[in-house]
Design a protein around this motif. Sequence first.
Motif, PDB file in Angstrom:
ATOM      1  N   LEU A  10      63.147  34.522  17.086  1.00 35.37           N
ATOM      2  CA  LEU A  10      63.311  33.249  16.385  1.00 35.37           C
ATOM      3  C   LEU A  10      62.061  32.877  15.592  1.00 35.37           C
ATOM      4  O   LEU A  10      62.121  32.106  14.646  1.00 35.37           O
ATOM      5  CB  LEU A  10      63.621  32.129  17.393  1.00 35.37           C
ATOM      6  CG  LEU A  10      64.975  32.200  18.080  1.00 35.37           C
ATOM      7  CD1 LEU A  10      65.093  31.127  19.153  1.00 35.37           C
ATOM      8  CD2 LEU A  10      66.097  32.038  17.064  1.00 35.37           C
ATOM      9  N   LYS A  11      60.938  33.441  15.987  1.00 37.64           N
ATOM     10  CA  LYS A  11      59.678  33.103  15.349  1.00 37.64           C
ATOM     11  C   LYS A  11      59.718  33.312  13.835  1.00 37.64           C
ATOM     12  O   LYS A  11      59.057  32.607  13.076  1.00 37.64           O
ATOM     13  CB  LYS A  11      58.571  33.956  15.971  1.00 37.64           C
ATOM     14  CG  LYS A  11      57.203  33.649  15.455  1.00 37.64           C
ATOM     15  CD  LYS A  11      56.173  34.389  16.235  1.00 37.64           C
ATOM     16  CE  LYS A  11      56.011  35.809  15.730  1.00 37.64           C
ATOM     17  NZ  LYS A  11      54.771  36.406  16.246  1.00 37.64           N
ATOM     18  N   ASN A  12      60.533  34.300  13.411  1.00 35.19           N
ATOM     19  CA  ASN A  12      60.583  34.596  11.982  1.00 35.19           C
ATOM     20  C   ASN A  12      61.071  33.411  11.153  1.00 35.19           C
ATOM     21  O   ASN A  12      60.676  33.246  10.012  1.00 35.19           O
ATOM     22  CB  ASN A  12      61.484  35.801  11.734  1.00 35.19           C
ATOM     23  CG  ASN A  12      60.934  37.022  12.433  1.00 35.19           C
ATOM     24  OD1 ASN A  12      59.731  37.223  12.485  1.00 35.19           O
ATOM     25  ND2 ASN A  12      61.823  37.822  13.019  1.00 35.19           N
ATOM     26  N   ASN A  13      61.952  32.616  11.752  1.00 36.56           N
ATOM     27  CA  ASN A  13      62.532  31.520  10.982  1.00 36.56           C
ATOM     28  C   ASN A  13      62.158  30.134  11.479  1.00 36.56           C
ATOM     29  O   ASN A  13      62.457  29.155  10.811  1.00 36.56           O
ATOM     30  CB  ASN A  13      64.051  31.643  10.974  1.00 36.56           C
ATOM     31  CG  ASN A  13      64.495  32.935  10.348  1.00 36.56           C
ATOM     32  OD1 ASN A  13      64.065  33.267   9.250  1.00 36.56           O
ATOM     33  ND2 ASN A  13      65.313  33.691  11.060  1.00 36.56           N
ATOM     34  N   TYR A  14      61.575  30.076  12.649  1.00 33.73           N
ATOM     35  CA  TYR A  14      61.310  28.755  13.226  1.00 33.73           C
ATOM     36  C   TYR A  14      59.893  28.692  13.768  1.00 33.73           C
ATOM     37  O   TYR A  14      59.298  29.699  14.122  1.00 33.73           O
ATOM     38  CB  TYR A  14      62.271  28.459  14.378  1.00 33.73           C
ATOM     39  CG  TYR A  14      63.720  28.587  14.017  1.00 33.73           C
ATOM     40  CD1 TYR A  14      64.430  27.488  13.529  1.00 33.73           C
ATOM     41  CD2 TYR A  14      64.388  29.800  14.162  1.00 33.73           C
ATOM     42  CE1 TYR A  14      65.766  27.607  13.199  1.00 33.73           C
ATOM     43  CE2 TYR A  14      65.721  29.922  13.827  1.00 33.73           C
ATOM     44  CZ  TYR A  14      66.411  28.825  13.342  1.00 33.73           C
ATOM     45  OH  TYR A  14      67.724  28.937  13.010  1.00 33.73           O
ATOM     46  N   THR A  15      59.397  27.455  13.837  1.00 33.62           N
ATOM     47  CA  THR A  15      58.156  27.211  14.575  1.00 33.62           C
ATOM     48  C   THR A  15      58.562  26.878  16.004  1.00 33.62           C
ATOM     49  O   THR A  15      59.474  26.085  16.217  1.00 33.62           O
ATOM     50  CB  THR A  15      57.412  26.012  13.977  1.00 33.62           C
ATOM     51  OG1 THR A  15      57.181  26.280  12.603  1.00 33.62           O
ATOM     52  CG2 THR A  15      56.104  25.777  14.706  1.00 33.62           C
TER      53      THR A  15
END
Lengths: 283, 268
Positions: free
Chosen positions: B210-215
Amino acid sequence: MSRMRRRIILNQTFKYVFIFAMSLALIALSVLIYRILSQGLGHLNIDFLRQYPAPYPDKAGLFAGIMGSLYLMLLIAPISITIGVSTALYLEEYAAKNKFTRFIQTNVQNLAGVPSIVFGLLGLTFFVYLFSFGYTLIAGALTMSLLILPVIVVASQEAIRFVPNEIRQASIAMGATKWQTIWRIVLPAAIPGILTGSILALSRAIGETAPLIIVGAAAAIYTIPDSLTSKYTAMPIQIYNWTSRPQEEWQYIAGAGIIVLLVILLLMNSIAIWIRNKFQSRY
Amino acid sequence: MSVAMIDEKVEGEIVEKNSSIFKIEDFNLWYGTNQAIYGVNLSIPQNKITAVIGPSGCGKSTLLKTLNRMNDMIPGVRTSGQVMYNNQDIFRNKQMVEELRTQVGMVFQKPNPFPKSIYDNVAYGPRIHGIKKKKVLDEIVENSLKGAAIWDEVKDRLNQNAFSLSGGQQQRVCIARCLAIEPDVILMDEPTSALDPISTSKIEELIKELKNNYTIVIVTHNMQQAARISDKTAFMLNGELVEFTDTDRLFSNPKDKRTEDYITGRFG
Ligand SMILES: Nc1ncnc2c1ncn2[C@@H]1O[C@H](COP(=O)(O)OP(=O)(O)OP(=O)(O)O)[C@@H](O)[C@H]1O
Ligand SMILES: [Mg+2]
C-alpha cells in the motif's frame, strides 16, 4: 465435611422450594386455561368472529372488538414507535451524560411502572377534554400510545446501547456524519431489539382494559371505525362487558372472546421471540 | 530510500521536497485535566510507512487519533499547538472534519466490520458520499478488495455477512473498506495485534504494498514489526516524542538513552 453437607442440603432444599413455587404457578395457569377453553371453545366459531355485539348470546360476536383493536393498533404502533425510538436515540446518542439526563432516564423507567389507570386519567384530562377529542378512536389511541411509550423507550435504549461502539467509530472514521452513522449503522443493528420490545409493548396495549374504559371506549358498537373521530370498541372492552352480565350464557361468550385475545397475544409474543432468536448472536 | 541516509539537521529542507503530509507542531493534548501528549513535533513523510512505538499508555493511539480528529468525539479533550495536513491546520481551517476523515482513513486494532454483507461493508464509504450507481459501486468494491489482497478469498461470497470471515480476513475487509473512500493517508492502530502470525504476515505484506499509493502511519507494540515494515519510526514515552528518525537508524543506533533501553527491552 459437615459444612459441605450443609451446603449440599441447602442446595437441594432450595431446588425443591423453587420447583414447588413453579408448580403452583403452572397449576394456576392450567386451571385458568382449562376453564376458559371448556367454557369458550363451544362458542368459538366463524360467526362469533363475524358478528357485531347483540342482546342475545348466540347472536353476539367479537367483530367490532377485533376491528376496533386492529384500528387502535394501526394508530398506536406508528405513534408510539416513532416517538419512542426518537426519544431513545436522543437519550443514547445525543444527550449529554449529566444529572438532567439521568433524571429523565430514571423517570422514563418509573413511568413504565405507573398503573395503566393513571394513564387513562391523563388521557381523559388531555385528549378527551382539553383537546376536545371526546370519546373517540384517536383519544383512545393517543392514551394507549402514552401508556406503552416508556416501555418502548427503555427497550429501544437497550437495543441501541447494545450496538458496539467500534462500529460507530468505524463509520465516523470514514467521514460519515453522526446522523448517517445512526441511520445506516446504529438503527439497522438495533432494529431487532427495538422490534422485539415494541411488539411486546403493543401486546400489552392490546390486552389493556382500564384506560380504554376511562377514555370512553364503548361496548355497544355496531360499525367499524371510519375516521379518527369515530366511536370505537376493543376486544378487552367487549369481553369485560360480557363478563359483567348476570346470565351464565354470557360467561361462555366471554370465554370465547378471551380465547381469541389469548391467541393473538401468543402470536405477537411468538413473533417477538422469533425476531429475537433470528438476530441474536450477531456480535 | 533516498531520505534514509539524510541527517536530522537538514531534514527540514529535504522534507519540503519530499513533502511531509502531516506536520505536527508543539502539540499538546489533555483528557480533562490529564495531559496525554506533551509538546510533540513530528513530520510525517508522504508515501512512506511511519511507525509509532512505545510502552502502553504513552499516547500512541492518542497521537494517531489526533490525525483524523477522532479525539473530537471524546468529551473533555483539549489541544494546543497545531497539526498541519497539506499545509492546513486541521483544527482551524474551514474544511469539515468529515472531509478530513475521507482523506485520512483509519484501521482499528480489533477488526470492526459492520454487521452487513462484505459488499455493503466496502460500499459503505462510497455510498455515504453519494455514489449510488451499481456499476460504479461494483467496480470500487472489486478494486478495494483487490487492493486489500482479499478479493480471491471473498469474490464468490460478497453477499455473506462479514462476520462469517476469519479475524484476519475481517481485518483485510476493513482495510478494503478504508481503501474504498480513496484516502491519501491510512492510520492503523495495532492492526495485527488481534491476529494470528499468518494473518499478521499477510497484512504486513499488504501494508508494504500500500505504501506505493498511500501514506501509512502505524502504531504497533511489536518492535520487530516496526523494523520489518516501516521507513521511519517514532518512539514515544509518557506522552513525549523521544526520538523520530529512519527506522534502520533508530533500531541500530538510537541517539537517546531511553530509546536504547526500550528497544533492547530494558523496560516497557
Ligand atoms: N478516552 C480517554 N479519556 C481519558 N484518558 C484517556 C483516554 N484515552 C486515553 N487516555 C489516557 O491517555 C494516555 C495515553 O493513552 P493512549 O491510549 O494514547 O496510549 P497508547 O500508547 O495507545 O497505549 P496502548 O499501547 O496501551 O494502546 C493514557 O494515560 C490513557 O489513560
Ligand atoms: Mg493504543
